[in-house]
Design a protein around this motif. Structure first.
Motif, PDB file in Angstrom:
ATOM      1  N   ILE A 100      47.751  17.252 -13.810  1.00  0.00           N
ATOM      2  CA  ILE A 100      47.588  16.915 -15.222  1.00  0.00           C
ATOM      3  C   ILE A 100      48.910  17.110 -15.958  1.00  0.00           C
ATOM      4  O   ILE A 100      49.177  16.429 -16.955  1.00  0.00           O
ATOM      5  CB  ILE A 100      46.411  17.703 -15.867  1.00  0.00           C
ATOM      6  N   LEU A 160      51.697  21.634 -28.700  1.00  0.00           N
ATOM      7  CA  LEU A 160      51.859  22.744 -29.635  1.00  0.00           C
ATOM      8  C   LEU A 160      51.700  24.038 -28.861  1.00  0.00           C
ATOM      9  O   LEU A 160      50.675  24.236 -28.200  1.00  0.00           O
ATOM     10  CB  LEU A 160      50.797  22.664 -30.731  1.00  0.00           C
ATOM     11  N   GLN A 169      47.959  18.926 -28.095  1.00  0.00           N
ATOM     12  CA  GLN A 169      47.189  19.097 -29.317  1.00  0.00           C
ATOM     13  C   GLN A 169      46.436  17.829 -29.684  1.00  0.00           C
ATOM     14  O   GLN A 169      45.457  17.873 -30.406  1.00  0.00           O
ATOM     15  CB  GLN A 169      48.111  19.486 -30.476  1.00  0.00           C
ATOM     16  N   GLU A 170      46.918  16.721 -29.195  1.00  0.00           N
ATOM     17  CA  GLU A 170      46.285  15.450 -29.523  1.00  0.00           C
ATOM     18  C   GLU A 170      46.282  14.593 -28.279  1.00  0.00           C
ATOM     19  O   GLU A 170      47.330  14.322 -27.696  1.00  0.00           O
ATOM     20  CB  GLU A 170      47.072  14.764 -30.652  1.00  0.00           C
ATOM     21  N   THR A 171      45.088  14.198 -27.868  1.00  0.00           N
ATOM     22  CA  THR A 171      45.007  13.469 -26.603  1.00  0.00           C
ATOM     23  C   THR A 171      44.982  11.964 -26.805  1.00  0.00           C
ATOM     24  O   THR A 171      44.886  11.205 -25.852  1.00  0.00           O
ATOM     25  CB  THR A 171      43.762  13.902 -25.812  1.00  0.00           C
ATOM     26  N   LYS A 220      43.021  21.198 -35.344  1.00  0.00           N
ATOM     27  CA  LYS A 220      43.419  21.182 -33.930  1.00  0.00           C
ATOM     28  C   LYS A 220      44.697  21.987 -33.733  1.00  0.00           C
ATOM     29  O   LYS A 220      44.885  22.661 -32.726  1.00  0.00           O
ATOM     30  CB  LYS A 220      43.578  19.745 -33.425  1.00  0.00           C
ATOM     31  N   LYS A 221      45.581  21.923 -34.732  1.00  0.00           N
ATOM     32  CA  LYS A 221      46.826  22.681 -34.625  1.00  0.00           C
ATOM     33  C   LYS A 221      46.568  24.166 -34.831  1.00  0.00           C
ATOM     34  O   LYS A 221      47.169  25.008 -34.161  1.00  0.00           O
ATOM     35  CB  LYS A 221      47.832  22.166 -35.648  1.00  0.00           C
ATOM     36  N   LEU A 270      45.399  25.860 -31.644  1.00  0.00           N
ATOM     37  CA  LEU A 270      46.437  26.190 -30.668  1.00  0.00           C
ATOM     38  C   LEU A 270      47.350  27.290 -31.179  1.00  0.00           C
ATOM     39  O   LEU A 270      47.881  28.092 -30.411  1.00  0.00           O
ATOM     40  CB  LEU A 270      47.240  24.942 -30.311  1.00  0.00           C
ATOM     41  N   GLY A 292      40.849  16.046 -30.435  1.00  0.00           N
ATOM     42  CA  GLY A 292      41.934  17.013 -30.565  1.00  0.00           C
ATOM     43  C   GLY A 292      41.401  18.393 -30.915  1.00  0.00           C
ATOM     44  O   GLY A 292      41.832  19.406 -30.364  1.00  0.00           O
ATOM     45  N   HIS A 304      39.470  19.838 -27.970  1.00  0.00           N
ATOM     46  CA  HIS A 304      40.438  20.271 -26.969  1.00  0.00           C
ATOM     47  C   HIS A 304      41.036  21.616 -27.371  1.00  0.00           C
ATOM     48  O   HIS A 304      41.090  22.554 -26.563  1.00  0.00           O
ATOM     49  CB  HIS A 304      41.535  19.212 -26.833  1.00  0.00           C
ATOM     50  N   VAL A 334      40.677  25.252 -25.419  1.00  0.00           N
ATOM     51  CA  VAL A 334      41.828  26.071 -25.000  1.00  0.00           C
ATOM     52  C   VAL A 334      41.722  27.463 -25.608  1.00  0.00           C
ATOM     53  O   VAL A 334      41.966  28.475 -24.943  1.00  0.00           O
ATOM     54  CB  VAL A 334      43.155  25.396 -25.414  1.00  0.00           C
ATOM     55  N   THR A 383      38.995  29.481 -23.934  1.00  0.00           N
ATOM     56  CA  THR A 383      39.482  29.891 -22.611  1.00  0.00           C
ATOM     57  C   THR A 383      40.349  31.143 -22.730  1.00  0.00           C
ATOM     58  O   THR A 383      40.175  32.119 -21.991  1.00  0.00           O
ATOM     59  CB  THR A 383      40.317  28.775 -21.951  1.00  0.00           C
ATOM     60  N   ASP A 427      39.692  10.518 -21.734  1.00  0.00           N
ATOM     61  CA  ASP A 427      40.325  11.786 -22.109  1.00  0.00           C
ATOM     62  C   ASP A 427      40.402  12.783 -20.951  1.00  0.00           C
ATOM     63  O   ASP A 427      39.729  13.822 -20.963  1.00  0.00           O
ATOM     64  CB  ASP A 427      39.599  12.425 -23.295  1.00  0.00           C
ATOM     65  N   PRO A 428      41.224  12.465 -19.960  1.00  0.00           N
ATOM     66  CA  PRO A 428      41.365  13.367 -18.810  1.00  0.00           C
ATOM     67  C   PRO A 428      41.872  14.749 -19.214  1.00  0.00           C
ATOM     68  O   PRO A 428      41.525  15.740 -18.585  1.00  0.00           O
ATOM     69  CB  PRO A 428      42.391  12.659 -17.924  1.00  0.00           C
ATOM     70  N   PHE A 429      42.680  14.839 -20.248  1.00  0.00           N
ATOM     71  CA  PHE A 429      43.212  16.139 -20.660  1.00  0.00           C
ATOM     72  C   PHE A 429      42.065  17.048 -21.085  1.00  0.00           C
ATOM     73  O   PHE A 429      42.002  18.214 -20.701  1.00  0.00           O
ATOM     74  CB  PHE A 429      44.187  15.968 -21.825  1.00  0.00           C
ATOM     75  N   LEU A 430      41.155  16.483 -21.870  1.00  0.00           N
ATOM     76  CA  LEU A 430      40.025  17.287 -22.324  1.00  0.00           C
ATOM     77  C   LEU A 430      39.112  17.629 -21.157  1.00  0.00           C
ATOM     78  O   LEU A 430      38.630  18.748 -21.046  1.00  0.00           O
ATOM     79  CB  LEU A 430      39.257  16.519 -23.405  1.00  0.00           C
ATOM     80  N   VAL A 434      39.862  18.065 -18.047  1.00  0.00           N
ATOM     81  CA  VAL A 434      40.461  19.128 -17.241  1.00  0.00           C
ATOM     82  C   VAL A 434      40.295  20.487 -17.911  1.00  0.00           C
ATOM     83  O   VAL A 434      39.949  21.481 -17.262  1.00  0.00           O
ATOM     84  CB  VAL A 434      41.949  18.829 -16.982  1.00  0.00           C
ATOM     85  N   ARG A 435      40.487  20.532 -19.215  1.00  0.00           N
ATOM     86  CA  ARG A 435      40.362  21.819 -19.918  1.00  0.00           C
ATOM     87  C   ARG A 435      38.925  22.316 -19.915  1.00  0.00           C
ATOM     88  O   ARG A 435      38.675  23.513 -19.778  1.00  0.00           O
ATOM     89  CB  ARG A 435      40.861  21.700 -21.355  1.00  0.00           C
ATOM     90  N   ARG A 494      38.149  23.726 -16.562  1.00  0.00           N
ATOM     91  CA  ARG A 494      38.751  25.043 -16.351  1.00  0.00           C
ATOM     92  C   ARG A 494      37.955  26.121 -17.063  1.00  0.00           C
ATOM     93  O   ARG A 494      37.739  27.204 -16.551  1.00  0.00           O
ATOM     94  CB  ARG A 494      40.195  25.061 -16.831  1.00  0.00           C
TER      95      ARG A 494
END
Lengths: 191, 696
Positions: free
Chosen positions: A116, A156, A161-163, B159-160, B163, B193, B196, B200, B203, B246-249, B251-252, B255
């Motif tokens: 990833i 971030l 932060q944004e997908t 979203k910011k 993180l 976002g 996601h 994170v 987690t 949305d593979p990023f989401l 994967v998270r 996890r």
């Protein structure tokens, strides 16, 4: 104000780094009790080893950053074309990919997913490409601050932060519009 | 080439100037001039060009030149009302200031203000900077602000903030408590976002605090729901990557599920079906699909999954091993390594492919394949695996040789199908990679050979032949010399059951040992072995003892002190003792074996493995005998007995002993210091020797 455990942990030796250096300074490459999941830094450099972008998500001194950069750049440049995009370096996993004349190199931790991370690198390249229109190394040299702004709109603290590609680009566009115009502005070629 | 109305072009002439410098020296000159100009500009009043100045400085910094004089400018710029200046100021802060700099604290207030700015892009700058370089102190200061933003702001900021909260928790674990509630509610939002970021954050919270983890287990059904939505949903253009939504989401979430399902049956059950679905339906033709599959596999293997699901996961890894993409093969092996202990049989099924990866071009892949191959060696596959490993050893990269050799030795020791095979394997390794084996290999091999009495003839033949072809590999040469010294007579006999016998004369055998002695390739320790072996042969051969004597006496004047001492001692033994066989008798299963090679200590009062009484001095009527008794692995007691056969008493009789530095000597008080005449009584003295390092 009391110093938290975390601050104390900042001064912990990382054994790998201690062994490889001349031992003349303390290497702080980990915050205390890491969960093992974070991008620690991202570097962009040319085939000649010139640094084009460096984003650090862990606290390190300038000296330490320089040392890491020098060693890592050397290591990655020594790799042959068909080799794996992943390598173990000190106690980190390095994920790198070459796009034209630039190497994009991320350092992630033990628990992170290398595949990833490759996608994250690719996404960043796509964003640059969309923004600059067929991006090349010179774009990133002459507009380095833009490269950073785009990165900071995508990641971030080392995490995505944004997908959505569209949303990142939209945000950059909006932010650019906020830039105050100067009295004289130039209608010049970028380079 | 594009024409851009870009307000940042103002620093580009400088970049051009720097790039056109032809030498490092010229570049330094340009930089110096530019920095001077920048400094001057910093000192001036606000002229609207500050952001470009700082940008110039940041470029210079990236080239590796010092830029700390810009730190305060960053602080000033961050406080500016102008967005362009703030933007570059914050960028500068992230590049030039880290939490170790005092100046970083100065921006805390600006960040605090900007976090509540009505313009979300300004809020964004503050959040980004805090998440990048916020110190623990700053984090503590601003955590309540972040929590506020987590609850009440738009998606862009939420979203910011999520993180940013992650960073805060990493810096100050206790603050995790503060964000727990907000994190929970963020999961219900629609914006990818935000979700996601929430995932994170959760987690991170769960990994820091087990109580929090317990609480968040309740979210498993929600997470499963979200995943299902992503996996089954139709094409979603905003978040699609090569057909994966949305593979990023994904994967998270996977996890997080892993962390929640670990060691918990209930949670693991709740996610079982979903994982099976993802594992089966995800398109694996592109990297992005494989990234999701990889995370799925890691989760399945870590939680308490059903056996069917586990098999599915291992099979996915098996498929990965066959993938053309080297990256995929690499991570497959990394994962298999983690489970080779728990799912040994499942991994064994893929042994063939793994062994093939030993031949991969990439050193990282080779290393993984080696680790896995060694873990997969078993009694049933030892012969075929060893063939592969030995073949690998002869062509592997130098940095892997030592590990391979050790691995082979371990495997051989555990699973050797026969002793002959075992000895052959070790010899093979010594021939191929003698320089990379550990020190204890030599005594271990000697022990093994000694204990395999039925193969003495075979072994000495093999080693003799090995010596004939190559005397450069020191461990091999050492063992060979020792072997010839011990069993040289078997060579001379000219018959052997296990292998083709050699037809050699005593001279031939001595030639070989002499070659080793004289070769510039031989280490001093190796020469010691050769010399000792030569000495030993004096009891096993009949015709050439004179030759041996002359070899030994030559080394009596050798430059190497160890060898010289050895040779001188041997010479002395030659002259004094007829019953040499006692000293050099064939070694049986003695625990002293490993020190045998150091047997011939350069001292008359050497540590012998023989427990017998030996006369070590006989002159003018005074006789001194010596007998040894082994006390322990490294300790020996020597009893010296002196008697006087002359007509008169001898008074003031003392014995002295000398041993090498590494051996500890403790002489007990003698029973007396006068020897009465005619052997009326004896004087005895005990000497305790300790040879802890078992060195020569």
């Amino acid at each position: 104000m009391s110093i938290s455990e975390t601050d104390r942990g900042l001064h912990r030796w990382s054994p790998h780094l201690a062994c490889s250096s001349a031992g003349d300074f303390e290497m702080v490459a980990a915050v205390a009790a890491r969960s093992g999941e974070q991008m620690q830094f991202m570097l962009l450099f040319s085939r000649q080893g010139k640094l084009r972008l460096q984003k650090w998500y862990v606290p390190l001194s300038d000296k330490e950053k320089k040392k890491i950069t020098r060693e890592l750049v050397q290591t990655v440049l020594a790799r042959k074309p068909k080799m794996c995009s992943f390598l173990e370096w000190r106690d980190l996993k390095i994920v790198y990919k070459r796009y034209a004349s630039l190497y994009f190199c991320c350092a992630i931790e033990d628990q992170d997913n290398e595949l990833i991370t490759l996608e994250i690198i690719h996404r960043y390249v796509e964003l640059l490409d969309k923004y600059f229109g067929s991006v090349c190394e010179l774009d990133i040299i002459f507009n380095f601050e833009k490269a950073y702004f785009i990165l900071d709109e995508f990641l971030l603290g080392g995490e995505a932060q944004e997908t959505s590609k569209k949303n990142v680009l939209k945000a950059i566009e909006q932010a650019d519009l906020l830039q105050e115009p100067r009295h004289e502005y130039f209608n010049v070629p970028v380079y | 080439m594009t024409v851009t109305l870009c307000l940042f072009v103002l620093h580009q002439p400088m970049i051009r100037a720097i790039r056109s410098a032809r030498t490092q020296c010229e570049e330094r000159g340009v930089i110096q001039r530019e920095c001077a100009a920048i400094r001057a500009q910093f000192r001036q009043a606000d002229n609207g060009g500050r952001s470009h100045n700082l940008a110039k400085l940041l470029y210079v910094h990236m080239l590796g030149y010092p830029a700390h004089f810009g730190q305060m400018e960053c602080v000033r710029m961050i406080a500016s009302p102008r967005y362009s200046e703030k933007r570059v100021g914050y960028l500068g802060a992230m590049m030039l200031l880290d939490e170790k700099q005092d100046a970083s604290l100065l921006i805390t207030n600006s960040i605090k203000n900007d976090l509540s700015n009505s313009n979300q892009y300004i809020q964004s700058l503050a959040l980004c900077t805090l998440a990048c370089m916020g110190s623990a102190e700053m984090c503590r200061d601003l955590a309540p602000e972040i929590d506020r933003l987590l609850r009440a702001s738009n998606s862009y900021i939420k979203k910011k903030a999520a993180l940013c909260a992650v960073h805060i928790v990493r810096k100050v674990h206790d603050l995790g408590e503060l964000f727990t509630k907000a994190a929970r509610s963020l999961l219900t939002e629609k914006n990818h976002g935000v979700v996601h970021g929430a995932v994170v954050l959760i987690t991170e919270l769960c990994e820091r605090n087990s109580e929090t983890l317990e609480r968040f287990r309740k979210t498993v059904p929600d997470l499963v729901q979200i995943m299902k939505g992503l996996v089954i949903s139709g094409y979603s253009p905003d978040h699609d990557v090569a057909g994966i939504s949305d593979p990023f989401l994904q994967v998270r979430i996977l996890r997080l599920l892993r962390i929640l399902g670990r060691n918990n049956e209930g949670a693991s059950d709740a996610m079982n079906d979903l994982l099976a679905q993802v594992a089966t339906n995800t398109d694996s033709t592109k990297t992005v699909g494989n990234a999701v599959l990889y995370e799925t596999v890691l989760t399945v293997l870590d939680i308490k999954s059903e056996s069917g699901l586990r098999v599915l996961a291992v099979n996915i890894l098996g498929r990965f091993l066959l993938n053309n993409d080297r990256n995929i093969r690499y991570i497959a092996m990394t994962s298999l390594q983690k489970i080779v202990g728990t799912d040994h049989n499942a991994v064994q099924r893929h042994r063939g492919t793994i062994v093939d990866c030993l031949k991969d071009q990439d050193a990282s892949v080779k290393r993984r394949a080696l680790d896995l191959s060694l873990a997969l060696v078993s009694a049933s596959n030892i012969r075929s695996m060893m063939k592969e490993l030995l073949s690998f050893l002869s062509s592997c990269p130098p940095e892997l040789r030592s590990q391979t050799a050790s691995g082979i030795f371990n495997a051989a020791e555990r699973y050797a199908p026969s002793q002959r095979w075992h000895i052959d394997t070790i010899l093979h390794v010594l021939t191929t990679a003698g320089g990379d084996v550990r020190d204890e290999t030599v005594p271990n091999l000697i022990q093994l050979i000694t204990n395999t009495s039925e193969l003495h003839c075979y072994t000495v033949h093999k080693l003799y032949r090995a010596l004939l072809s190559d005397i450069s590999q020191q461990p091999l040469v050492q063992v060979a010399c020792w072997c010839i010294g011990e069993y040289g007579d078997l060579l001379l006999r000219g018959e052997c059951q296990e292998t083709e016998p050699v037809q050699v004369t005593e001279d031939d055998v001595l030639d070989v040992l002499e070659t080793v002695l004289q070769s510039h390739m031989s280490f001093p320790s190796t020469r010691g072995f050769a010399l000792t072996a030569t000495m030993k042969l004096s009891t096993r051969i009949t015709e050439n003892v004179d030759r041996i004597r002359s070899i030994v006496s030559i080394y009596g004047s050798c430059i190497d002190v160890e060898l010289q001492q050895r040779a001188v001692e041997y010479n002395a033994l030659f002259k004094k003792y007829d019953h040499m066989s006692l000293l050099f008798k064939r070694l049986m299963h003695s625990p002293w074996l490993n020190t045998d090679l150091k047997l011939m200590q350069p001292s008359t009062l050497s540590v012998f493995s023989v427990v017998a009484t030996v006369t070590v001095y006989e002159k003018d009527g005074v006789t001194v005998t010596l007998s040894c008794e082994k006390q322990s692995d490294s300790g020996l007691t020597v009893t010296l007995t002196a008697s006087n056969s002359t007509e008169s008493d001898i008074r003031g009789f003392t014995l002295q002993a000398a041993v090498p530095k590494s051996v500890q000597l403790h002489m007990k008080a003698p029973s007396g210091d006068s020897l009465p005449a005619r052997g009326a009584a004896k004087v005895t003295q005990m000497v305790v020797l300790n040879n802890p390092n078992k060195v020569a």
